[in-house]
Structure formats: C-alpha cells, structure tokens
Design an enzyme around this catalytic site. Structure first.
Site, PDB file in Angstrom:
ATOM      1  N   ASP A 199       8.720  87.631  90.235  1.00 26.03           N
ATOM      2  CA  ASP A 199       8.525  88.909  90.902  1.00 26.03           C
ATOM      3  C   ASP A 199       9.535  89.928  90.389  1.00 26.03           C
ATOM      4  O   ASP A 199      10.506  89.578  89.718  1.00 26.03           O
ATOM      5  CB  ASP A 199       8.622  88.745  92.429  1.00 26.03           C
ATOM      6  CG  ASP A 199       9.952  88.163  92.887  1.00 26.03           C
ATOM      7  OD1 ASP A 199      10.986  88.808  92.643  1.00 26.03           O
ATOM      8  OD2 ASP A 199       9.964  87.069  93.489  1.00 26.03           O
ATOM      9  N   GLU A 219       4.987  67.299  61.610  1.00 23.01           N
ATOM     10  CA  GLU A 219       5.017  68.183  62.791  1.00 23.01           C
ATOM     11  C   GLU A 219       6.383  68.843  62.936  1.00 23.01           C
ATOM     12  O   GLU A 219       6.483  70.030  63.257  1.00 23.01           O
ATOM     13  CB  GLU A 219       4.701  67.382  64.055  1.00 23.01           C
ATOM     14  CG  GLU A 219       3.225  67.082  64.214  1.00 23.01           C
ATOM     15  CD  GLU A 219       2.923  66.372  65.535  1.00 23.01           C
ATOM     16  OE1 GLU A 219       1.961  66.774  66.191  1.00 23.01           O
ATOM     17  OE2 GLU A 219       3.663  65.424  65.887  1.00 23.01           O
TER      18      GLU A 219
END
Ligand code: GLA
Length: 731
Positions: A535, A615
C-alpha cells in the site's frame, strides 16, 4: 498557482495540469462539492445545482421552510452523520449526552505554500524547490466547539490532490470521534463502474470491475493490515473507459491498517465515494485541546483512460511518497534463501548459496526466515531477535563478513510486529501480545501479534533491530508481517480499546520511522506473506515490496498487472524461482520466469547449485541483461497492453525520453494452427523512428502504435519473447 479562491472567500478551485476540483461554502456554510474532472476555467458553477422539493429527506433547521434544500441530496465535501444526510457519512462524533452527530459549517480558509504533512502518518512530500500548495478549509461544528480542518495538497504536475481531515477539540469536554474518513467525493449525475483490487494470499490484487448501483459497494479490511484480501485503492470510471480512453478517478489510501472505501448511488442517482480508516473497532477520545488526523487519500483523475491514471500514480508514489537513497538508484539483484532452503540451512548452506550467487553476478545474499532463536519451523522464536550462532556457525557479524568477502552485500529477514508463544519474549512478557483479557487469542501461522501501541514494545524492538543492524554488515532488511490481526485489545493499563487499532498502526509507523532515521542507508523491502501490505503508506518507509508469495510466473502476470494500476514497477519485487513452482506445481521456461520477474526489484529465490550448468550460465547472462536495462524497469513508463484472460500477456517499458522501449510477451494459451501474435505498441513518440530488435524493421512510432508488431514466430504455451525498440535516425 494551483489554488483559486473567489473574492468572497467561499468558492475554491484546485487546478492541476489537466484537472480541476471545485467546491464552495453555500449560504448555510455547508461545504458543497461542485466538480472533479477535466481542467476547466474557474467560474461559478452554482447555476448547475439542482433544487427540488425533497420530501422525506429533511431540511436543516436554518433552511426554515425551504423544502428544496436538504443535506440528504446535496453534493458535499465531508458529510456529517446524524444531521439529515442519510447516506454514507465522512465524520461522526459522540458527545457526553449520548448523542451522535456532526454538523460542520464553514469558518475560514488558508493557503499554505507547501504540502500538508500529518504527524505520525505517511504523506506525500514536496521540496522547497518544487513546492506543492495546500488549501486548508476550517469548519466548526454547530453545537460544539469542535473544528474540522480539511486539507487539499495539490501536486500540479502530477495531477494529484491529496486529501486529509483533522478534528480539533476546542471545547471544554472530551468528545469521541466515531468516524473520521479521509475523503468524500460526490458525483452529481451519470453511471459509473468501480474497479477494486481483491485477492488472497498468493493471489493478490486481481482487479474486478462492477457497476455502481443503489446497494453500497464497500471494499474494506478489518485485519489490522491493509491486507491481501482487498487493497486500499480503487478507481471509479465510466462504463466505456478503457486503458486508453475515457474518464477515471483514482482513490488510493496512504494507510496500512484497517480501512474502508465505498461507492453507492443515492435516491437521485448521484454517486458518493468515500475512503478512510475503518470505523468499526474505532472510537477515539479527543480531550480538550487535542486533535485527530485521518490518513491521506491520494486522488487523481484521467480523461484518457486507466493508463494515464496509472502513470500519474506511479509518478506521485515513486517521486513523492517513497523516500531514501534507494528510490532512484539501481537496486541490488538478490538471491534469497527462502525457496532455496526454507528453514533448513546452516552456515555451509548460506555460504554455498553466496558463492553460487557471486558466480552468476548477483549483488546480494538475503538470509530469510530461520536465523534467530531456535526457529527451525514457523512455530517458535518470533520476538527473540538474537542470532542462532549454532545454526549460523558463528555470529551474524561473522556471517555477514564472510558474505561480503565473497563480494556480495548481505540482507536479513525480520518480522518485528510478531511474537511466538514459544519465545523468551513471550515467557517474559505475555502482556505484550494482543489478546482480549479472559479470552484465548486467535492464532495464525502459530503466532500472535505484538501490541505496537505500547512504547515499551516499540523500544524493545528498536533496541533489538538497531543492535542487529549496527552489529553486522547488513545493507537490506526484508520486513515481514505474516498474519492478520484479530484482537485489537491492549493490556496497557488505561488503554481505550476503540483506539487500539489505530494506535497500533501509528506504533508500527513510528518504529519504521525510527529505523529509517537511524539507518538511512538501509534498503527496506516490505513484505506481508507477500503482498499483504502493498500500500501507499508502506512505500513511505520502503521503496520496494515483495509483491506476492506466489512466484509462479503465469500467476504473477495477473498479480503484477493488478498491482500496476496504482503502484510503480520500481516498487514491485519479483524473483525467479524453480520449477515445478512451489505454489502451483507449474513448469515454465526459465526465460519466461526471468522476463516476468524483471521489474524494479529483481532477484532469485532458488538454489543455484541444484540447477544444471547451462541454466546457471543463462542466469549469469540474464543478470547482465537485467543490469543493462535496470533503469528502464525502474524509471520507465509501464504500459499494460493486454488484460488477464487473453491468449497472451504483453506489457512494455518505455524510457523517460522515449528513446528506448522493451516489450515482453508471454503465451498463456497455446492453440493448434495458432493465429499470429500481433501487439499494438504504446508510449512511443509518433514522429520518431524505431528499430525493432527482433525483425530489424524500422517504422515511425505512429506506425508501431497503430499497426503493431506481428511476432514472426508461433510460440508454445508459456514461451515468451522480449523485443526492444531503439530510436534511430532515418536516412
Ligand atoms: C513470508 C514471506 C516469505 C518468507 C516467509 C518466511 O511468507 O512472504 O517470502 O519470507 O514469510 O517465513
């Protein structure tokens, strides 16, 4: 000048670059709302008011026999309860004779040449070089000596008006504030829709859009936190508003506690929108001379659809809410231990993860939960903020030094507002936990919540946090909050329980303030089981927030889409995790996981050592690629090009000077014999030329935006593409 006041001092207009907001004190001193929308010249709008006989609506005493004047149908700025307006009210007071009412009438106004600040609460800030203006309107309650100050801070360039309300007791006896919201805006006519951002843990802020009717649509939290379940931000729009056209109004509350926001039509089809602290569990005693401040509601309007509105919020929150040196600085690429090891680690694990992180070029190792007390699961030790030297193979200081020796910064997880029953702290201070006397408390994640309204609790926490932060080399803290609060009941002698919820929130903010003031270099990442306190209030203390505990790239498409309506990408923390994903079991190509996580606060949440060499090599290249574009992700304009549920998801970042753009596309659904993916771009300069990195084609921005890019390959499910556009001179 952004604030205009009529010669008689009773009509006010707030102008931003593209918007105007007008209201006036009417003949009875009631603050009547006139207009909020596209910028207009400052003219008297009284002729637009509509008065007709309003039987059964009630007329104020001073209107005599004027049956056409009623507070129940009047468009108002801050309607009071119990005085003839039967709709949702913004303010209500309880007096010693048992009455509950609030009839505020205009008294005076003043203009301040700076932004309004609110003691103890987050608020938008300005600077001396670029000041905002604030209009403060003072009203007096008719039957008492209570004053109401409504403040409107006008951020002209950002098209933002930040509202708040202060109640001052100038009387001789105590009064109880039963409700004091942050804003009310009445819309005189027309149909509207409300977009809200509900969700749940691991699936936060998935937008819903519904028409505003005669039943009240209320968003709320009663959880002590702003919550996963409903974000304290909503927008009102016309039924035909889209990303790029139509009117919309944003309401974003800078508050991290229980709140409400609602929209409802009245008998005349007028729509009232309110937002503020949840009046449930709230009753604030105001002694003579005292004042109460409501948190700030940040309002903005766009005549050009949601995208413009979002950009206005991104700008204002990033530049005038977030604070500290990290806001406009490259943030470290982190490797976090949580999904890599959960609670099962020792020094060797941490150092192995650190070395692997260093090899791929990450900047920081974050030691998540499990480093303190005897915490090997989530059932113990919260509150005992002392390192477990056995588990860490030494002190935090020695571990942080070892991490630094590998060339990495060091970050640490904490959850200050919580307490485990199995902790030395609880054994010493059971009264520090929130719990109603005589009732067993509600547990959640096996933990209780500390009473942050108590100074002794805050002092203890500040003492522990500052000892930890100054005792080791810690550049970052992940400040977590992993349950909803249930019992807002303080054991503090004399505590008034109707005040506990808000005092608790003020206490949390005070602790954040103390920590940020004492450690200005520290980067704080806010977290609450992921995005349960995502928020505007929290952005005042932490420029980035862990967006969700769900790291599944496909779910994250929707979560980050919803988050982007109000919150800037610079604040969105997103990490690449392993597959099958720990929250959904889904397998998504590494490249797609990486593209989705490339926001303003990027990192990894996996054990690099368990990946295959190709990877790891890919990750090393991705980190370099990220760093080269980091400024674009942090400061660039973010465009939502698709909506959840479409066959593919597409979004783009455009640099501030519009020289560069980066488009990401992820295939959600694969189809046989698939139609091509065609993405119309946005945000480019129409007259400039841009080269596409994928095809080499050069077109004007106007053409890219009108005709779009047709991706030349057909993609499998969850595959993705990044396409860059660079401004070029055309020969
Ligand atoms: C919360 C956070 C996670 C992790 C755990 C640790 O769920 O959102 O990222 O830090 O707590 O307990």
């Amino acid at each position: 000048m952004s604030i205009h006041i009529s010669a008689d001092g009773r009509r006010f207009q707030l102008d931003t670059r593209d918007t105007s907001y007008q209201f006036h004190a009417d003949k009875y001193g009631v603050l009547a709302h006139d207009y909020y929308g596209k910028r207009i010249p400052f003219e008297d709008l009284t002729d637009g008011e509509f008065f007709a006989d309003v039987g059964f609506s009630g007329n104020p005493w001073d209107a005599g026999e004027e049956r056409t004047y009623s507070l129940d149908t009047r468009l108002q700025e801050f309607p009071g309860y119990g005085c003839g307006d039967y709709r949702e009210s913004a303010v209500s007071l309880a007096f010693s004779n048992g009455s509950q009412a609030a009839d505020f009438r205009y008294e005076s106004c003043k203009v301040m040449d700076r932004a309004w600040t609110i003691p103890g609460l987050p608020a938008l800030w300005d600077t001396e070089e670029a000041p905002a203006q604030t209009l403060v309107v003072t009203l007096k309650e008719r039957a008492s000596n209570i004053r109401l100050q409504l403040s409107y801070a006008v951020f002209e360039a950002e098209n933002v008006i930040a509202r708040s309300a202060r109640i001052v007791n100038d009387g001789a006896e105590a009064v109880y504030v039963e409700r004091c919201l942050s804003c009310c805006v009445d819309y005189g006519f027309g149909d509207y829709e409300l977009m809200i951002f509900p969700g749940r843990h691991c699936m936060e802020r998935v937008p819903q859009r519904q028409s505003v009717g005669f039943t009240k649509q209320e968003v709320y939290s009663l959880r002590g936190a702003s919550s996963h379940q409903m974000n304290p931000a909503m927008l009102l729009c016309r039924p035909d508003t889209t990303e790029t056209q139509g009117e919309c109004w944003g309401y974003c509350l800078a508050y991290s506690g229980s709140f409400i926001g609602s929209a409802q039509k009245d008998q005349r089809g007028q729509t009232r929108v309110v937002m503020g602290i949840n009046p449930a569990q709230f009753s604030w005693r105001l002694q003579p001379g005292d004042s109460f401040d409501a948190p700030q509601a940040i309002l903005s309007y766009s005549a050009a659809g949601f995208e413009r509105l979002s950009h206005q919020y991104h700008d204002i929150l990033r530049n005038h809410m977030c604070r500290g040196q990290w806001v406009h600085k490259p943030k470290p690429v982190v490797v976090n231990t949580w999904e890599a090891a959960y609670f099962n680690f020792d020094r060797e694990t941490v150092m192995r993860l650190t070395k692997d992180a260093a090899k791929v070029g990450a900047d920081m190792l974050v030691l998540d939960d499990g480093w303190f007390g005897h915490r090997d699961s989530d059932t113990s030790s919260l509150g005992d903020w002392y390192e477990n030297t056995k588990k860490l193979g030494g002190t935090l200081a020695s571990l942080s030094n070892a991490v630094h020796d590998e060339g990495l910064l060091f970050g640490l997880w904490v959850e200050p507002e919580m307490i485990s029953e199995d902790s030395d702290l609880y054994r010493a201070h059971p009264e520090w936990a929130l719990a109603i006397e005589g009732r067993p408390p509600v547990r959640s994640r096996c933990q209780l919540v500390l009473d942050m309204s108590r100074k002794d609790v805050r002092d203890y926490l500040f003492g522990r946090l500052s000892a930890i932060l100054s005792g080791a080399r810690i550049e970052y803290v992940k400040w977590d909050f992993n349950r909803s609060v249930c019992e807002m009941w303080s054991h503090l002698p004399g505590a008034r329980q109707g005040e506990t919820a808000h005092r608790w929130m003020l206490g949390v903010y005070e602790l954040f303030e103390r920590v940020t003031a004492a450690f200005p270099e520290l980067l704080i990442e806010n977290c609450s089981g992921g995005g349960g306190r995502f928020d505007a209030g929290m952005l005042y203390y932490s420029p980035q927030i862990w967006c969700s505990d769900n790291t599944d790239a496909v779910n994250r498409l929707d979560i980050q889409y919803g988050t982007s309506f109000f919150y800037p990408m610079s604040a969105v923390a997103a990490h690449v995790s392993v597959c099958p994903n720990h929250q959904t079991g889904r397998t998504v190509p590494l490249m797609t996981r990486t593209r989705v996580a490339m926001t303003g606060a990027f990192g990894y949440e996996l054990d690099l050592g368990k990946l295959k060499e190709p990877e790891r090599a890919q990750i090393a290249r991705d980190i370099q690629a990220y760093k080269a574009r980091e400024e674009l992700f942090r400061e660039g304009r973010y465009h939502r090009l698709t909506k959840p549920g479409e066959r593919y998801a597409a979004w783009m970042y455009v640099s501030e000077n519009r020289d560069k753009a980066l488009l990401n596309v992820v295939m959600r659904e694969a189809e046989g014999n698939a139609m091509p993916v065609k993405v119309p771009l946005r945000g480019l300069l129409p007259e400039a030329s841009y080269r596409c990195s994928l095809t080499g084609a050069v077109h004007s921005g106007a053409v890219w935006m009108a005709c779009g890019l047709t991706l030349p390959v057909i993609y499998w499910q969850y595959e993705s593409e990044t396409v860059e556009f660079e401004r070029v001179q055309r020969g």
